[in-house]
Design a protein around this motif. Sequence first.
Motif, PDB file in Angstrom:
ATOM      1  N   ASP A  40       0.733  -1.367   0.031  1.00  0.00           N
ATOM      2  CA  ASP A  40       0.027  -0.157   0.153  1.00  0.00           C
ATOM      3  C   ASP A  40       0.996   1.132  -0.140  1.00  0.00           C
ATOM      4  N   LEU A  41       1.986   1.218   0.448  1.00  0.00           N
ATOM      5  CA  LEU A  41       3.018   2.370   0.570  1.00  0.00           C
ATOM      6  C   LEU A  41       3.889   2.363  -0.862  1.00  0.00           C
ATOM      7  N   ALA A  42       3.827   1.449  -1.714  1.00  0.00           N
ATOM      8  CA  ALA A  42       4.744   1.286  -2.901  1.00  0.00           C
ATOM      9  C   ALA A  42       5.010   2.490  -3.525  1.00  0.00           C
ATOM     10  N   ASP A  43       4.063   3.311  -3.864  1.00  0.00           N
ATOM     11  CA  ASP A  43       4.161   4.505  -4.726  1.00  0.00           C
ATOM     12  C   ASP A  43       4.441   5.816  -3.806  1.00  0.00           C
ATOM     13  N   ARG A  44       4.699   5.480  -2.644  1.00  0.00           N
ATOM     14  CA  ARG A  44       4.856   6.864  -1.781  1.00  0.00           C
ATOM     15  C   ARG A  44       6.154   6.646  -1.013  1.00  0.00           C
ATOM     16  N   LEU A  45       6.845   5.180  -1.072  1.00  0.00           N
ATOM     17  CA  LEU A  45       8.042   5.131   0.034  1.00  0.00           C
ATOM     18  C   LEU A  45       8.989   4.272  -0.659  1.00  0.00           C
ATOM     19  N   ARG A  46      10.140   4.679  -0.667  1.00  0.00           N
ATOM     20  CA  ARG A  46      11.414   4.087  -1.245  1.00  0.00           C
ATOM     21  C   ARG A  46      11.977   3.332  -0.094  1.00  0.00           C
ATOM     22  N   VAL A  47      12.222   2.233  -0.325  1.00  0.00           N
ATOM     23  CA  VAL A  47      12.833   1.260   0.892  1.00  0.00           C
ATOM     24  C   VAL A  47      14.193   0.606   0.318  1.00  0.00           C
ATOM     25  N   PHE A  48      15.139   0.971   1.368  1.00  0.00           N
ATOM     26  CA  PHE A  48      16.676   0.372   1.184  1.00  0.00           C
ATOM     27  C   PHE A  48      16.905  -0.448   2.138  1.00  0.00           C
ATOM     28  N   GLU A  49      16.901  -1.988   1.915  1.00  0.00           N
ATOM     29  CA  GLU A  49      17.302  -2.952   2.845  1.00  0.00           C
ATOM     30  C   GLU A  49      18.916  -3.214   2.628  1.00  0.00           C
ATOM     31  N   LEU A  50      19.587  -2.975   3.685  1.00  0.00           N
ATOM     32  CA  LEU A  50      21.137  -3.305   3.944  1.00  0.00           C
ATOM     33  C   LEU A  50      21.229  -4.675   4.540  1.00  0.00           C
ATOM     34  N   ASP A  51      21.965  -5.346   4.027  1.00  0.00           N
ATOM     35  CA  ASP A  51      22.304  -6.819   4.773  1.00  0.00           C
ATOM     36  C   ASP A  51      23.462  -7.677   3.992  1.00  0.00           C
ATOM     37  N   HIS A  52      24.062  -8.361   4.569  1.00  0.00           N
ATOM     38  CA  HIS A  52      24.976  -9.199   4.049  1.00  0.00           C
ATOM     39  C   HIS A  52      24.617  -9.704   2.780  1.00  0.00           C
ATOM     40  N   PRO A  53      25.375  -9.887   1.530  1.00  0.00           N
ATOM     41  CA  PRO A  53      24.872 -10.432   0.499  1.00  0.00           C
ATOM     42  C   PRO A  53      24.548 -11.731   0.205  1.00  0.00           C
ATOM     43  N   VAL A  54      25.149 -12.731   1.121  1.00  0.00           N
ATOM     44  CA  VAL A  54      24.612 -13.927   1.102  1.00  0.00           C
ATOM     45  C   VAL A  54      23.167 -14.447   1.489  1.00  0.00           C
ATOM     46  N   PRO A  55      22.832 -13.811   2.981  1.00  0.00           N
ATOM     47  CA  PRO A  55      21.311 -14.068   3.205  1.00  0.00           C
ATOM     48  C   PRO A  55      20.381 -13.009   2.319  1.00  0.00           C
ATOM     49  N   GLN A  56      21.234 -12.056   1.958  1.00  0.00           N
ATOM     50  CA  GLN A  56      20.413 -10.957   0.911  1.00  0.00           C
ATOM     51  C   GLN A  56      20.006 -11.759  -0.302  1.00  0.00           C
ATOM     52  N   GLY A  57      20.782 -12.782  -0.860  1.00  0.00           N
ATOM     53  CA  GLY A  57      20.585 -13.244  -1.895  1.00  0.00           C
ATOM     54  C   GLY A  57      19.571 -14.365  -1.782  1.00  0.00           C
ATOM     55  N   VAL A  58      19.479 -14.949  -0.543  1.00  0.00           N
ATOM     56  CA  VAL A  58      18.621 -16.168  -0.118  1.00  0.00           C
ATOM     57  C   VAL A  58      17.195 -15.218  -0.375  1.00  0.00           C
TER      58      VAL A  58
END
Length: 290
Positions: free
Chosen positions: A109-127
């Motif tokens: 519901d917020l996709a057109d109003r909010l930019r989300v930046f998820e910072l995490d280690h690349p290995v679990p981020q890949g999963v």
Amino acid sequence: MTKQQGPSSTFNGAAVRRAVHVRYERPPVLDDDWAFRLIDRKSQLLVRFPPLYRKFLAPQQLRSSGLFAMSISNLRLAEELVEQGLAAGTDQYLLLGAGLDSFGVRRSDLADRLRVFELDHPVPQGVKRERILRARGSIPHNVELVPINFESTTIAEALASSTHDRDKPSSVSWLNTIAYLSVEATVESLRGLGEVSAPGSRLIFNYPPNARLAPEVRAALAAVSESVAHKGEPFRATFDPDDMQRHVADAGFVVEQHLTETDLDARFFSGRTDDLRPNVPARAIVARRI
């Protein structure tokens, strides 16, 4: 790559606990209906069928229910902070140590109003990327998955390749991961947040405090500590609350709230008829960049 820096099952276990919370505990503190879709298929089987849940999951989750209560209440606080920020015009959200957090896919519901930046280690981020693609076919258009190793990479370096605008205020959350980092990485990351956060940005994070423990709490935490160490991500640090407030101030933030487990209990668990309570020492800080 050290075990602390690589993948483990702890990030999957956190999402499993949220999936169990929604399915078996009423009322949910946070109605995370996406957690189930982000966990591995074996865990989905255990969560879906009550006899399997009671045999294989319920006993271990009972031991860690105090930590989970802290975790889920802080996730709820973070979501409230983001909504408050969005109402005031803050349209960026930095989510540090994202793991299998579902905010980016759940809050469509917020996709057109909010930019989300998820910072995490690349290995679990890949999963996580694979599981999102499995569940919905694509990464939401407003979500950027930003790889970072908090032990060796600064937040500014990680965000340099993203569309994050450091001249605009952001909402920031950093939850349920500081215990796994070195003290040095935590302090440097706080400073890094100060560098990339424009005045008016708001931050919520939680951390394990130095505290005297009752014997039963000490035993419960020891069991959880042994479990996560066996999975390759041992708890590495605790902090004196006064020292943590100084670290926050040194990073350019002013503390608005410094919440204890008692505060969280009163706010989110009053009137519950089950045993879900934040009954272990925990601290959460809400701060504003000045």
